[in-house]
Write a protein that holds these residues in place. Structure first.
Motif, PDB file in Angstrom:
ATOM      1  N   ASP A 127       0.838  -1.207   0.000  1.00 18.20           N
ATOM      2  CA  ASP A 127       0.000   0.000   0.000  1.00 18.20           C
ATOM      3  C   ASP A 127       0.859   1.238   0.000  1.00 18.20           C
ATOM      4  OD1 ASP A 127      -2.092   1.744   0.249  1.00 18.20           O
ATOM      5  OD2 ASP A 127      -2.440   1.358   2.362  1.00 18.20           O
ATOM      6  N   GLU A 162      -3.566   8.764   2.292  1.00 16.73           N
ATOM      7  CA  GLU A 162      -3.801   8.107   3.578  1.00 16.73           C
ATOM      8  C   GLU A 162      -4.432   9.048   4.614  1.00 16.73           C
ATOM      9  OE1 GLU A 162      -3.822   5.092   3.808  1.00 16.73           O
ATOM     10  OE2 GLU A 162      -2.263   4.147   2.587  1.00 16.73           O
ATOM     11  N   GLU A 186      -4.186   0.513  -5.701  1.00 14.79           N
ATOM     12  CA  GLU A 186      -4.247   0.001  -4.330  1.00 14.79           C
ATOM     13  C   GLU A 186      -4.057  -1.514  -4.388  1.00 14.79           C
ATOM     14  OE1 GLU A 186      -4.466   1.624  -1.576  1.00 14.79           O
ATOM     15  OE2 GLU A 186      -5.085   3.622  -2.235  1.00 14.79           O
TER      16      GLU A 186
HETATM   17 ZN   LIG Z   1      -3.442   2.890  -0.102  1.00 13.05          ZN
END
Ligand SMILES: [Zn+2]
Length: 404
Positions: A127, A162, A186
């Motif tokens: 991520d 984020e 993602e």
């Molecule tokens: Zn992410």
């Protein structure tokens, strides 16, 4: 299937893994501006040395947050990066990724580590630094191995996903309005499936100012902010009973003081998740009515900050068409992929709300993201690059069919 392209992708494996390790070791926590800048430098250099394109950087406004003392504070974020190739093409694809991670500058989780032969642990490996590598590998395969290129592509890499993509939102909307399909990198779910519908999300901070007084001598001259907020929170929480599709999470409270003082400050932070715009409207109405009850209390003042920043992402018919496109690519590649609804949200929510159908989990296979157990499977670097390349190739052949 384009064997030459797939072989080329397979040959990149060692190099892709090495780049991912390098990038994982660059701390790029959302509020670590110098770290995100280093990440942007590394990615920009990587892109400009592989494509005939030069990147543009945009400074973003600082994020506003409510502190534990009820003050609005500014949190600066890093730069946003954009690249554009063949902007004159009739069909334009937007590829999005985020450069930030949830791990702050002083996190204990700073370096990659090998878990087993095919599993890499490290900050951002899934991520989504791994995803950015997948994006760029698929694009290179497209540029090298597709002869008649009908697609133009734009890359947007933001520094603040984020923390809600507040500063990058206008850039995402602008890019969505000038392109025809979105690809967001993602990580997929650990079993390799992708996100179908996603819920929408709102973040709020409720600040109640009362009036301090001696708790023994003149309690009634004071205005107890903790008691007023506690009642408001009970009302907020009752939203959970209104619909199965709505959740309200009272996440954090602060304020108050010594036992002998009527507290004049109390703050609550909460998150709401919804499945549809109708539920979002219902939730917003509920919050507004709690706020107005508080505002009617004599002697208090109240502030509400925040709101919905991630609209819900329903599985519309355009989205279903893209799911079908991905399924047809994955079955040709013999990869087992389906779609599953999730409560999580990402920039894919905002792109669809801005009118751009998109697939938002095209990155690597991995899991335990947002924790120091984050990992990814190394073989998914080439597997998912082939998948995204195949999507680009099919769009190149027949965009009007898939994007109708
Ligand atoms: Zn992410």
């Amino acid at each position: 299937m384009n064997n030459a392209a797939n072989n080329w992708i397979a040959d990149q494996h060692q190099q892709l893994a090495a780049t991912l390790k390098e990038w994982s070791n660059i701390n790029s926590g959302s509020y670590h501006v110098a770290g995100v800048e280093r990440m942007a430098d590394a990615i920009q250099e990587y892109i400009e040395s592989r494509f005939e394109v030069s990147g543009k950087r945009f400074a973003l406004p600082a994020l506003q947050q409510v502190s534990n003392t009820g003050q609005l504070i500014e949190r600066p974020v890093g730069p946003l990066l954009k690249f554009s190739v063949r902007p004159e093409a009739e069909t334009r694809i937007l590829l999005c990724g985020h450069m930030d991670t949830v791990f702050p500058e002083d996190s204990e989780f700073q370096q990659w580590h090998q878990i087993d032969a095919n599993t890499l642990g490290g900050p951002g490996v899934a991520d989504m630094k791994g995803g950015i590598i997948v994006m760029l590998t698929a694009l290179q395969a497209y540029e090298r191995h597709v002869d008649n290129k009908n697609l133009g592509w734009d890359i947007v890499l933001n520094p603040d996903e984020e923390v809600g993509s507040i500063g990058s939102a206008p850039h995402l909307i602008d890019a969505a309005q000038n392109t025809h399909m979105g690809m967001v990198f993602e990580p997929s779910m650990p079993d390799g499936w992708l996100a179908g519908a996603r819920r929408g999300s709102g973040n709020y901070s409720l600040v109640v100012h009362g009036k301090a007084a001696h708790a023994g001598r003149e309690y009634h001259a004071g205005r107890n902010s903790v008691a007023a907020l506690a009642q408001a929170m009970t009302k907020l929480d009752s939203l959970n009973a209104l619909s199965d599709e709505i959740t309200l999470n009272l996440a954090r409270i602060s304020g108050g003081g010594p036992n002998n003082i009527v507290p004049d400050l109390a703050i609550c932070h909460f998150n709401i998740r919804v499945g549809s715009l109708e539920d979002q409207a219902l939730a917003e109405q509920h919050v507004a009515s709690v706020l107005s009850d508080l505002e009617n209390l004599e002697g208090y003042s109240v502030e509400l900050h925040g709101g919905f920043t991630r609209p819900p992402k329903p599985a519309t018919s355009q989205q279903e068409k893209l799911f079908e496109l991905v399924r047809s690519c994955s079955s040709e590649l013999d990869i087992e992929i389906g779609f599953r609804a999730t409560g999580g949200c990402c920039d894919g929510n905002n792109l669809l709300a801005a009118g751009l159908p998109n697939i938002d989990t095209l990155g690597v296979r991995g899991g335990d993201i947002h924790s120091d157990q984050e990992y990814m499977h190394l073989d998914s670097l080439s597997e998912r690059s082939k998948l995204s390349f195949s999507i680009l190739e099919k769009l190149n052949q027949n965009a009007s069919f898939w994007l109708s």
